[in-house]
Design a protein around this motif. Sequence first.
Motif, mmCIF file in Angstrom:
data_model
loop_
_atom_site.group_PDB
_atom_site.id
_atom_site.type_symbol
_atom_site.label_atom_id
_atom_site.label_comp_id
_atom_site.label_asym_id
_atom_site.label_seq_id
_atom_site.Cartn_x
_atom_site.Cartn_y
_atom_site.Cartn_z
ATOM 1 N N LEU A 28 41.082 40.030 45.050
ATOM 2 C CA LEU A 28 42.270 39.650 44.287
ATOM 3 C C LEU A 28 43.309 39.269 45.324
ATOM 4 N N ASP A 29 43.552 37.975 45.445
ATOM 5 C CA ASP A 29 44.514 37.548 46.450
ATOM 6 C C ASP A 29 45.405 36.433 45.959
ATOM 7 N N GLY A 30 45.246 36.043 44.722
ATOM 8 C CA GLY A 30 46.081 34.992 44.188
ATOM 9 C C GLY A 30 47.159 35.546 43.288
ATOM 10 N N THR A 31 47.500 36.810 43.444
ATOM 11 C CA THR A 31 48.470 37.445 42.560
ATOM 12 C C THR A 31 49.886 37.214 43.042
ATOM 13 N N ASP A 32 50.840 37.434 42.159
ATOM 14 C CA ASP A 32 52.239 37.178 42.469
ATOM 15 C C ASP A 32 52.856 38.238 43.377
ATOM 16 N N PHE A 33 52.526 39.502 43.142
ATOM 17 C CA PHE A 33 53.204 40.580 43.845
ATOM 18 C C PHE A 33 52.293 41.410 44.741
ATOM 19 N N ALA A 34 50.984 41.262 44.621
ATOM 20 C CA ALA A 34 50.006 42.008 45.412
ATOM 21 C C ALA A 34 50.204 43.512 45.293
ATOM 22 N N ARG A 35 50.585 43.933 44.116
ATOM 23 C CA ARG A 35 50.633 45.341 43.772
ATOM 24 C C ARG A 35 49.736 45.485 42.555
ATOM 25 N N TYR A 36 48.796 46.392 42.627
ATOM 26 C CA TYR A 36 47.709 46.427 41.663
ATOM 27 C C TYR A 36 47.681 47.712 40.858
ATOM 28 N N ALA A 37 47.147 47.611 39.648
ATOM 29 C CA ALA A 37 46.953 48.777 38.793
ATOM 30 C C ALA A 37 45.506 48.799 38.322
ATOM 31 N N LEU A 38 44.925 49.984 38.330
ATOM 32 C CA LEU A 38 43.590 50.206 37.785
ATOM 33 C C LEU A 38 43.806 50.677 36.347
ATOM 34 N N ILE A 39 43.735 49.734 35.419
ATOM 35 C CA ILE A 39 44.136 49.955 34.031
ATOM 36 C C ILE A 39 42.911 50.335 33.198
ATOM 37 N N PRO A 40 42.966 51.474 32.484
ATOM 38 C CA PRO A 40 41.865 51.797 31.576
ATOM 39 C C PRO A 40 41.688 50.643 30.579
ATOM 40 N N GLU A 41 40.463 50.166 30.424
ATOM 41 C CA GLU A 41 40.228 48.972 29.617
ATOM 42 C C GLU A 41 40.725 49.118 28.175
ATOM 43 N N GLY B 237 35.159 55.818 32.978
ATOM 44 C CA GLY B 237 34.981 54.735 32.023
ATOM 45 C C GLY B 237 35.184 53.383 32.659
ATOM 46 N N ARG B 238 35.549 52.429 31.804
ATOM 47 C CA ARG B 238 35.748 51.048 32.264
ATOM 48 C C ARG B 238 37.227 50.788 32.520
ATOM 49 N N TYR B 239 37.487 50.156 33.655
ATOM 50 C CA TYR B 239 38.840 49.828 34.078
ATOM 51 C C TYR B 239 38.906 48.358 34.452
ATOM 52 N N VAL B 240 40.135 47.872 34.553
ATOM 53 C CA VAL B 240 40.388 46.533 35.047
ATOM 54 C C VAL B 240 41.416 46.659 36.160
ATOM 55 N N LEU B 241 41.104 46.079 37.323
ATOM 56 C CA LEU B 241 42.058 46.039 38.420
ATOM 57 C C LEU B 241 42.744 44.682 38.358
ATOM 58 N N ALA B 242 44.074 44.709 38.308
ATOM 59 C CA ALA B 242 44.852 43.477 38.220
ATOM 60 C C ALA B 242 46.236 43.709 38.794
ATOM 61 N N ASP B 243 46.947 42.621 39.042
ATOM 62 C CA ASP B 243 48.336 42.702 39.479
ATOM 63 C C ASP B 243 49.120 43.471 38.421
ATOM 64 N N VAL B 244 49.943 44.423 38.846
ATOM 65 C CA VAL B 244 50.674 45.246 37.883
ATOM 66 C C VAL B 244 51.600 44.418 37.004
ATOM 67 N N ALA B 245 52.086 43.286 37.484
ATOM 68 C CA ALA B 245 53.056 42.496 36.739
ATOM 69 C C ALA B 245 52.430 41.607 35.670
#
Length: 162
Positions: free
Chosen positions: A5-18, A101-109
Amino acid sequence: MATWLDGTDFARYALIPEELLPAWEGTEADDVIDEYVSVFRLTGRDVLTLGAEPLSVTWLAEHLTFARWCYADDDTGLPSAVRTATESNDWKDVLSLELGGRYVLADVAYEADRILCSLRDAQQRPAEAFRVELPSGRYRVQSLTIDPDPNTQFMLDRLLPE
């Protein structure tokens, strides 16, 4: 090569429960994104965040480790460097949390719609999100910065089942 993941706006990530993703607004982690590794509670679930510096991130499932790219020509040596690092006594305990369980890692914003679109278009480059699956349990997060050679550095954050 890993998916980064390197095309994000802020490069701060959250591991969000799906299961919480459809309601994600992109502001939930505002209070913790200046920390390298932190956790906050959302609807009774722990959400892991990786932040503080605009570094690309990947997930190495075999090692239950997130790697953040500080500098390197490429990532070809990363898996072997992580394998070697697993034996190090220099890992620093950061925090403990409950995951599973299942998570999604994405930019927090990013809002839910953007993340869900990215997941549907798995061929999208650069990637904006990816899935992470974890067995249920309590995990200790440990961090370590590795320098496999003078021109390469990665920050590692691993999950150790407690």
